[in-house]
Design an enzyme around this catalytic site. Structure first.
Site, PDB file in Angstrom:
ATOM      1  N   GLY A  52      25.521  15.744-105.942  1.00 48.05           N
ATOM      2  CA  GLY A  52      25.836  16.501-104.728  1.00 48.05           C
ATOM      3  C   GLY A  52      25.866  15.718-103.434  1.00 48.05           C
ATOM      4  O   GLY A  52      26.632  16.046-102.537  1.00 48.05           O
ATOM      5  N   GLU A 106      19.784  13.747 -99.571  1.00 52.95           N
ATOM      6  CA  GLU A 106      20.033  14.930-100.406  1.00 52.95           C
ATOM      7  C   GLU A 106      21.160  15.766 -99.802  1.00 52.95           C
ATOM      8  O   GLU A 106      21.389  15.736 -98.593  1.00 52.95           O
ATOM      9  CB  GLU A 106      18.765  15.802-100.467  1.00 52.95           C
ATOM     10  CG  GLU A 106      18.013  15.752-101.786  1.00 52.95           C
ATOM     11  CD  GLU A 106      18.755  16.392-102.967  1.00 52.95           C
ATOM     12  OE1 GLU A 106      19.991  16.431-102.981  1.00 52.95           O
ATOM     13  OE2 GLU A 106      18.059  16.861-103.876  1.00 52.95           O
ATOM     14  N   ASP A 107      21.827  16.522-100.648  1.00 57.62           N
ATOM     15  CA  ASP A 107      22.848  17.437-100.139  1.00 57.62           C
ATOM     16  C   ASP A 107      22.199  18.694 -99.576  1.00 57.62           C
ATOM     17  O   ASP A 107      22.529  19.158 -98.498  1.00 57.62           O
ATOM     18  CB  ASP A 107      23.874  17.802-101.226  1.00 57.62           C
ATOM     19  CG  ASP A 107      23.232  18.260-102.529  1.00 57.62           C
ATOM     20  OD1 ASP A 107      21.995  18.205-102.662  1.00 57.62           O
ATOM     21  OD2 ASP A 107      23.978  18.689-103.434  1.00 57.62           O
ATOM     22  N   ASP A 110      16.795  23.603-101.310  1.00 55.61           N
ATOM     23  CA  ASP A 110      16.812  25.052-101.517  1.00 55.61           C
ATOM     24  C   ASP A 110      15.364  25.514-101.684  1.00 55.61           C
ATOM     25  O   ASP A 110      14.660  25.726-100.703  1.00 55.61           O
ATOM     26  CB  ASP A 110      17.680  25.325-102.759  1.00 55.61           C
ATOM     27  CG  ASP A 110      18.046  26.780-102.934  1.00 55.61           C
ATOM     28  OD1 ASP A 110      17.132  27.623-102.909  1.00 55.61           O
ATOM     29  OD2 ASP A 110      19.228  27.095-103.111  1.00 55.61           O
ATOM     30  N   LYS A 113      11.776  22.489-104.844  1.00 55.89           N
ATOM     31  CA  LYS A 113      11.065  22.105-106.069  1.00 55.89           C
ATOM     32  C   LYS A 113      11.430  20.688-106.537  1.00 55.89           C
ATOM     33  O   LYS A 113      10.553  19.898-106.903  1.00 55.89           O
ATOM     34  CB  LYS A 113      11.403  23.119-107.168  1.00 55.89           C
ATOM     35  CG  LYS A 113      10.530  23.021-108.400  1.00 55.89           C
ATOM     36  CD  LYS A 113      10.832  24.185-109.341  1.00 55.89           C
ATOM     37  CE  LYS A 113       9.761  24.459-110.351  1.00 55.89           C
ATOM     38  NZ  LYS A 113       9.488  23.418-111.283  1.00 55.89           N
ATOM     39  N   LEU A 115      12.531  17.975-104.924  1.00 59.03           N
ATOM     40  CA  LEU A 115      11.924  16.883-104.155  1.00 59.03           C
ATOM     41  C   LEU A 115      10.402  16.933-104.208  1.00 59.03           C
ATOM     42  O   LEU A 115       9.742  15.900-104.231  1.00 59.03           O
ATOM     43  CB  LEU A 115      12.414  16.916-102.707  1.00 59.03           C
ATOM     44  CG  LEU A 115      13.856  16.455-102.508  1.00 59.03           C
ATOM     45  CD1 LEU A 115      14.218  16.483-101.033  1.00 59.03           C
ATOM     46  CD2 LEU A 115      14.080  15.060-103.083  1.00 59.03           C
TER      47      LEU A 115
HETATM   48  P1  XMP Z   1      15.849  22.871-105.000  1.00 64.13           P
HETATM   49  O1  XMP Z   1      15.474  22.543-103.586  1.00 64.13           O
HETATM   50  O2  XMP Z   1      15.755  24.350-105.274  1.00 64.13           O
HETATM   51  O3  XMP Z   1      17.383  22.491-105.183  1.00 64.13           O
HETATM   52  O4  XMP Z   1      15.043  22.092-106.006  1.00 64.13           O
HETATM   53  C1  XMP Z   1      17.839  21.928-106.358  1.00 64.13           C
HETATM   54  C2  XMP Z   1      19.287  21.627-106.368  1.00 64.13           C
HETATM   55  O5  XMP Z   1      20.001  22.845-106.530  1.00 64.13           O
HETATM   56  C3  XMP Z   1      21.290  22.681-106.050  1.00 64.13           C
HETATM   57  N1  XMP Z   1      21.591  23.758-105.089  1.00 64.13           N
HETATM   58  C4  XMP Z   1      22.831  24.100-104.688  1.00 64.13           C
HETATM   59  N2  XMP Z   1      24.034  23.608-105.032  1.00 64.13           N
HETATM   60  N3  XMP Z   1      25.064  25.170-103.595  1.00 64.13           N
HETATM   61  C5  XMP Z   1      25.156  24.159-104.479  1.00 64.13           C
HETATM   62  O6  XMP Z   1      26.273  23.727-104.771  1.00 64.13           O
HETATM   63  C6  XMP Z   1      23.887  25.725-103.209  1.00 64.13           C
HETATM   64  O7  XMP Z   1      23.879  26.657-102.395  1.00 64.13           O
HETATM   65  C7  XMP Z   1      22.698  25.153-103.787  1.00 64.13           C
HETATM   66  N4  XMP Z   1      21.382  25.425-103.643  1.00 64.13           N
HETATM   67  C8  XMP Z   1      20.730  24.543-104.453  1.00 64.13           C
HETATM   68  C9  XMP Z   1      21.374  21.330-105.382  1.00 64.13           C
HETATM   69  O8  XMP Z   1      21.930  20.381-106.262  1.00 64.13           O
HETATM   70  C10 XMP Z   1      19.914  20.997-105.141  1.00 64.13           C
HETATM   71  O9  XMP Z   1      19.725  19.600-105.050  1.00 64.13           O
HETATM   72 MG    MG Z   2      21.549  18.020-105.460  1.00 66.07          MG
END
Ligand code: XMP
Ligand code: MG
Length: 184
Positions: A52, A106-107, A110, A113, A115
């Site tokens: 991402g 990071e992209d 969310d 978890k 990181l």
């Molecule tokens: P977290 O912070 O929950 O995020 O560990 C894990 C990964 O989930 C993906 N992610 C998304 N990808 N649109 C996307 O295309 C979104 O709205 C979205 N939210 C979470 C993303 O790869 C992130 O690193």
């Molecule tokens: Mg990602």
């Protein structure tokens, strides 16, 4: 801009190419300022998280005015034992991080978890410093304690695509960021 359809879902334009570009420039300027003191010492090592973050990492890196290195890793999570829960491992990390100034790219953060589980592993290598630069952050969704040092945009808790982010593999090549349409 017009909405896009990926697979079965429709996404509305949310952050324009120009808006992203300007914010990425600002972040790069801030980072360059914060690490200007590294000149003549060890360069800053940026670690982009695939897939991402590839586009954000590339654009951010181009705008830096400090000595910098970049490397990319892929995070893979698998179920560990009951006590460890999900285990996140890095694939492709070949640099020695000891004593280095590291910035993770990071992209999106969310729940936080990924990181939250991965950062302690990097700390284990004893970098001099470890910071996070994320293009997007969903504050309402974040459940884990994380210090986000450089955040492009705080966004609502809605699924987004484009500029590296995908919906089931599609949408990464879009120049703008789109949000899942309100009525879906
Ligand atoms: P977290 O912070 O929950 O995020 O560990 C894990 C990964 O989930 C993906 N992610 C998304 N990808 N649109 C996307 O295309 C979104 O709205 C979205 N939210 C979470 C993303 O790869 C992130 O690193
Ligand atoms: Mg990602």
């Amino acid at each position: 801009m017009t909405p896009v359809t990926l697979h079965d879902k429709t996404f509305d334009s949310y952050l324009s190419e120009q808006t992203i570009k300007e914010r990425v420039r600002e972040l790069a300027a801030q980072i360059s300022k914060d690490y200007a003191g590294n000149k003549g010492k060890q360069s800053v090592l940026f670690i982009g998280i695939l897939n991402g973050a590839f586009m954000f990492a590339s654009d951010l890196f181009k705008e830096l005015s400090i000595d910098a290195e970049i490397s990319f890793i892929k995070l893979a999570s698998y179920s560990g034992t009951k006590s460890t829960g999900k285990v996140v491992t890095a694939i492709g990390l070949d640099q020695d991080l000891f004593g280095r100034d590291i910035i993770i790219i990071e992209d999106i953060v969310d729940t936080g978890k990924t990181l939250h589980e991965f950062l302690p592993k990097l700390q284990h290598s004893q970098p001099a410093s470890l910071r996070i630069a994320t293009l997007l952050h969903k504050p309402e969704a974040t459940q884990y304690e994380l210090t986000l040092d450089y955040v492009g945009f705080a966004i609502p808790n809605k699924f987004v695509v484009g500029y590296g982010l995908d919906y089931d593999g599609l949408g990464r090549n879009l120049r703008e960021i789109y949000q899942l349409s309100g009525n879906e």
